[in-house]
Design an enzyme around this catalytic site. Structure first.
Site, PDB file in Angstrom:
ATOM      1  CD  GLU A  33      -1.389  -2.292   2.141  1.00 41.38           C
ATOM      2  OE1 GLU A  33      -0.175  -2.604   2.063  1.00 41.38           O
ATOM      3  OE2 GLU A  33      -2.191  -2.890   2.884  1.00 41.38           O
ATOM      4  CB  CYS A  77      -0.218  -3.034   8.891  1.00 41.43           C
ATOM      5  SG  CYS A  77       0.957  -1.808   8.248  1.00 41.43           S
ATOM      6  CB  CYS A 130      -0.732   0.359   5.074  1.00 44.44           C
ATOM      7  SG  CYS A 130       0.856  -0.393   4.614  1.00 44.44           S
TER       8      CYS A 130
END
Lengths: 156, 156
Positions: free
Chosen positions: A55, A83, A86
């Protein structure tokens, strides 16, 4: 192209990363007005960069292509729930919508720390130990005054 | 050098960024065995990259210098409490300790979104609106099986 097609492209990105040993099994695609702006797979091992998640790389590439830090007209497709790193990047980029495949729990099952990092940031019990120590707040606050008084300070 | 000296270096980094109009008033320094490994200031505007926070840039530079994604023998000095994106990066890099100056509330007072992004990630009410839609989990899970079956898959 439909949502399924963009998610297929994200999976194909992830597969490229897996087959080349670039990092974890994750891919992402950024789409604007129905066209792909950028795509990326995890390259943490290849680049030896802990921030090189799919990402993050897709966001950095799209920002480069569009020549601006805000992607508020883009939609993200990612093969796994982002996560916190990101998700933070997605928020800073002002991306308004994301589609995700696997979950943070799925990622934990194959050994990744996503869920533990969520716990750390939520101040819940976590296996991640990080000491955070406050130091010199008042002298650092002076930076904020300096920035405010600087003629062309810009929020982003 | 002592903690105060490293924090002074981080402030000097932030000042360079402010005076050059590179981005927000934030600086960071990574230290290993008492020596500076990398330093950086926010360059979101200069690089037109929403991920170019001081901590992210310092981590990427240190990982480049040390030629590895893990910085578990490094300590971070940052002029402001890391946002969730940066805190995630710190956790992925396995940095065990950080010293910070200003807080997320201080950053909010001058207009930055740190606290709202924390709220988003903590599933608390936030001014940041982000639609998160689950799509094709089962086909994305196949990537995890593919990765596990790949000979040299490595966790990081």
């Amino acid at each position: 192209m439909a949502n399924d097609d963009f998610m297929r492209l994200a999976r194909e990105e992830a597969l490229r990363g897996i087959r080349n040993g670039h990092g974890g099994p994750f891919g992402a695609v950024l789409v604007r007005n129905g066209s792909v702006v950028s795509s990326a797979h995890n390259e943490v091992l290849r680049q030896k960069d802990p921030t090189a998640h799919a990402e993050i790389l897709a966001i950095r590439r799209a920002a480069g292509v569009l020549d601006r830090p805000h992607l508020d007209d883009c939609v993200l497709y990612t093969t796994c729930e982002p996560c916190p790193m990101c998700l933070g990047a997605i928020a800073w980029a002002r991306i308004p919508r994301l589609y995700f495949g696997c979950t943070r729990n799925d990622a934990e099952e194959i050994g990744f720390s996503d869920r533990q990092i969520y716990a750390l940031i939520r101040d819940e019990p976590s296996t991640i130990l990080l000491e955070r120590i406050s130091l010199e707040r008042s002298s650092c606050l002076q930076l904020f005054h300096e920035w405010r008084n600087h003629g062309d300070h810009i929020l982003y």
